[in-house]
Design a protein around this motif. Structure first.
Motif, PDB file in Angstrom:
ATOM      1  N   HIS A 160     -19.147-109.657  17.134  1.00  0.00           N
ATOM      2  CA  HIS A 160     -20.562-109.865  17.430  1.00  0.00           C
ATOM      3  C   HIS A 160     -21.263-110.486  16.215  1.00  0.00           C
ATOM      4  O   HIS A 160     -21.153-109.985  15.093  1.00  0.00           O
ATOM      5  CB  HIS A 160     -21.204-108.517  17.769  1.00  0.00           C
ATOM      6  N   ASP A 200     -24.251-110.468  15.162  1.00  0.00           N
ATOM      7  CA  ASP A 200     -25.182-109.578  14.451  1.00  0.00           C
ATOM      8  C   ASP A 200     -24.445-108.635  13.502  1.00  0.00           C
ATOM      9  O   ASP A 200     -25.007-108.192  12.493  1.00  0.00           O
ATOM     10  CB  ASP A 200     -26.000-108.758  15.450  1.00  0.00           C
ATOM     11  N   LEU A 204     -27.897-109.069  24.009  1.00  0.00           N
ATOM     12  CA  LEU A 204     -27.230-110.339  24.321  1.00  0.00           C
ATOM     13  C   LEU A 204     -27.150-110.578  25.826  1.00  0.00           C
ATOM     14  O   LEU A 204     -27.207-111.718  26.289  1.00  0.00           O
ATOM     15  CB  LEU A 204     -25.826-110.329  23.709  1.00  0.00           C
ATOM     16  N   GLU A 234     -32.072-122.357  33.011  1.00  0.00           N
ATOM     17  CA  GLU A 234     -31.056-121.946  32.045  1.00  0.00           C
ATOM     18  C   GLU A 234     -29.674-121.926  32.700  1.00  0.00           C
ATOM     19  O   GLU A 234     -28.684-122.327  32.088  1.00  0.00           O
ATOM     20  CB  GLU A 234     -31.386-120.560  31.484  1.00  0.00           C
ATOM     21  N   THR A 282     -16.895-117.162  23.885  1.00  0.00           N
ATOM     22  CA  THR A 282     -17.668-116.512  22.831  1.00  0.00           C
ATOM     23  C   THR A 282     -18.564-115.450  23.476  1.00  0.00           C
ATOM     24  O   THR A 282     -18.851-115.519  24.679  1.00  0.00           O
ATOM     25  CB  THR A 282     -18.549-117.527  22.090  1.00  0.00           C
ATOM     26  N   PRO A 283     -19.015-114.451  22.718  1.00  0.00           N
ATOM     27  CA  PRO A 283     -19.914-113.447  23.303  1.00  0.00           C
ATOM     28  C   PRO A 283     -21.147-114.058  23.962  1.00  0.00           C
ATOM     29  O   PRO A 283     -21.573-113.619  25.033  1.00  0.00           O
ATOM     30  CB  PRO A 283     -20.291-112.572  22.102  1.00  0.00           C
ATOM     31  N   GLU A 284     -21.703-115.107  23.350  1.00  0.00           N
ATOM     32  CA  GLU A 284     -22.902-115.733  23.913  1.00  0.00           C
ATOM     33  C   GLU A 284     -22.605-116.404  25.245  1.00  0.00           C
ATOM     34  O   GLU A 284     -23.351-116.249  26.223  1.00  0.00           O
ATOM     35  CB  GLU A 284     -23.474-116.767  22.928  1.00  0.00           C
ATOM     36  N   ASP A 285     -21.489-117.156  25.308  1.00  0.00           N
ATOM     37  CA  ASP A 285     -21.133-117.838  26.554  1.00  0.00           C
ATOM     38  C   ASP A 285     -20.745-116.843  27.645  1.00  0.00           C
ATOM     39  O   ASP A 285     -21.023-117.069  28.832  1.00  0.00           O
ATOM     40  CB  ASP A 285     -19.992-118.830  26.317  1.00  0.00           C
ATOM     41  N   ALA A 297     -21.985-113.849  28.017  1.00  0.00           N
ATOM     42  CA  ALA A 297     -23.241-113.275  28.516  1.00  0.00           C
ATOM     43  C   ALA A 297     -23.933-114.243  29.471  1.00  0.00           C
ATOM     44  O   ALA A 297     -24.450-113.842  30.527  1.00  0.00           O
ATOM     45  CB  ALA A 297     -24.156-112.934  27.342  1.00  0.00           C
ATOM     46  N   PHE A 298     -23.943-115.526  29.138  1.00  0.00           N
ATOM     47  CA  PHE A 298     -24.543-116.532  30.016  1.00  0.00           C
ATOM     48  C   PHE A 298     -23.758-116.656  31.324  1.00  0.00           C
ATOM     49  O   PHE A 298     -24.351-116.837  32.393  1.00  0.00           O
ATOM     50  CB  PHE A 298     -24.617-117.887  29.306  1.00  0.00           C
TER      51      PHE A 298
END
Length: 495
Positions: A119, A121, A271, A279, A381-384, A386-387
């Motif tokens: 992560h 963060d 996240l 979006e 990735t964690p961001e992708d 989540a999206f």
């Protein structure tokens, strides 16, 4: 008479030599232990000023000192070791623990394997220091059931040594040690030994029971499984505090293990959140796995496809053939029932059985059993990730629960993104997470899953809208609120 006296004298001398040698040996061992024993936690010392001297990497030491200089608002006496004998990147709950502790001005040593992406963060937080464990040699990581009785003890010894060094010598003494269970062998025993020497309080975070997972591999009647169950119960009673992922697990710990546990339910991190239509469109056009289907997935398309997502660790406690059978049956129905949309199924995750199921998917495609379904596998990735959850129409959970009292974190993340879920619901703890026909549905067979897909995407689209609204409502429940309710008083951050 003289001969008997001589024999007794010789025996006395021999006994004296043995006792003397034994005394020297014990004294030597005691001296070694005394001079090499790990430093103890001292509640009257500001441990934040201690310098980490055990790592051999000078660059890592410099980075540690830099982080220490940025920790001006660290609260003295709030150092916690967060331990997972697994991949840190694939242990979201333990990462969330670390972030919550740091948020409350605690200092964290996050100990585990550094294999996949962590992560962001965590990486940017000056109060969190990652202590990577050394991986066992490749020959000790064999998944062969035949070699398991030989390889498993050797791997456990390797892990025990690596973990003990990390807990006792590569980190300063901490007030608390928060340990993920499972794996229980050798984690719990080594953690308790380190806590004993370092004057640290042991807190076990129960995600599941280790012996129940071992039973999936060896069978419930195997001697190693029975020994593992006893070992886990003994170690549980040696800990100072316990938290669990479900109320049902807390009940088992109370009734069978004779320990009290506080339920701390999994909740999504910030996240994971719902997204708007703009979006969603931008993400689907950008992501490599969906970009070529972005127009088909748009609600404005003539016959819009539906996007389903399933996150799996490709292990024995997730029977992925259930989803494959259901998708094959759905595809067959969609051929004759044109109102059923085509499906794009994105499967994320890594694990030992991935190759096995990829071969099955290839075979189904060759047999033309997935004409109306496209299956893609991805590691995001964690961001992708989540999206992707927020962009999907339906999430699928195949977690079958080896113990019956744990819950899949993946469903929590799906709810955090406002994604309704269908999942294997044939275990006790399922209703703690999913409200039937409100934010999700449970199935108990491939046939029932097929019926749900047909119903939600064809016959009863209004039911999917209701579940979507319920999932968005569920997304309001967040990790910080849950952690503050349990974690703050447990680690005395209220004072």
């Amino acid at each position: 008479m003289a001969w008997k006296t001589f024999v007794l004298s010789e025996a006395s001398n021999r006994l004296f030599e043995i006792v003397l040698a034994l005394a020297v040996f014990i004294s030597t061992v005691f001296s070694i232990c005394l001079f090499t024993a790990p430093a103890q936690y001292d509640p009257y010392t500001d441990n934040s000023k201690q310098i980490k001297i055990y790592d051999e990497d000078p660059e890592e030491a410099k980075e540690e000192i830099r982080k220490r200089n940025e920790q001006g608002n660290f609260r003295s006496g709030r150092t916690i070791q967060v331990v997972v004998l697994g991949d840190i990147g694939r242990s979201p709950r333990m990462q969330y623990h670390a972030l919550s502790i740091a948020k409350h001005r605690g200092r964290v040593y996050l100990i585990g394997y550094k294999e996949s992406e962590i992560h962001p963060d965590i990486l940017s937080n000056p109060r969190i220091h990652i202590v990577p464990l050394n991986q066992a040699p490749p020959f000790l990581r064999s998944s062969s059931k035949l070699l398991f009785p030989v390889v498993a003890p050797l791997k456990a010894l390797w892990q025990a040594r690596s973990l003990y060094l990390a807990l006792s010598y590569r980190t300063p003494p901490a007030r608390w040690m928060l340990v993920q269970n499972p794996p229980s062998i050798p984690t719990l025993a080594i953690a308790k030994i380190a806590c004993f020497f370092r004057n640290t309080e042991l807190v076990i975070d129960w995600h599941n029971f280790g012996y129940s997972i071992l039973a999936l591999k060896l069978g419930s009647n195997h001697p190693l499984v029975k020994v593992s169950a006893i070992y886990e119960k003994v170690c549980a009673r040696l800990a100072d505090s316990h938290i669990t992922v479900t109320n049902a697990m807390g009940r088992v710990l109370k009734e069978e293990y004779r320990v009290a546990a506080l339920p701390l339910h999994d909740r999504p991190a910030a996240l994971f959140r719902p997204i708007n239509s703009q979006e969603r469109a931008q993400f689907l056009a950008r992501l490599l796995d969906t970009s070529q289907y972005a127009q088909d997935l748009s609600p404005s398309a003539k016959n819009p496809w539906k996007l389903i997502v399933s996150s799996t660790s490709w292990t024995a406690d997730e029977d992925f053939s259930i989803l494959l059978d259901a998708l094959s049956a759905y595809s067959a129905q969609a051929t004759s029932r044109t109102q059923l949309p085509k499906l794009l199924a994105i499967i994320t995750g890594k694990g030992p059985l991935k190759g096995h199921y990829l071969a099955k998917i290839q075979q189904l495609n060759q047999e033309k059993k997935l004409l109306n379904v496209i299956i893609r596998t991805a590691w995001l990735t964690p961001e992708d990730y989540a999206f992707l959850l927020a962009a999907a129409d339906l999430g699928v959970s195949l977690h079958t629960s080896s113990s019956g009292v744990d819950l899949p974190m993946k469903v929590v993340d799906m709810f955090g993104a406002g994604l309704p879920v269908v999942g294997w619901g044939k275990f006790e703890a399922w209703p703690e997470l999913v409200k039937e026909d409100v934010n999700g549905k449970g199935f108990e067979s491939p046939e029932q899953l097929t019926e749900q897909l047909v119903e939600l995407f064809g016959e009863r689209k209004d039911a999917l809208k209701i579940m979507k609204a319920g999932a968005v409502k569920e997304s309001e429940n967040r990790w910080d609120d849950e952690w503050d309710r349990v974690g703050k008083p447990l680690f005395k951050f209220n004072f």
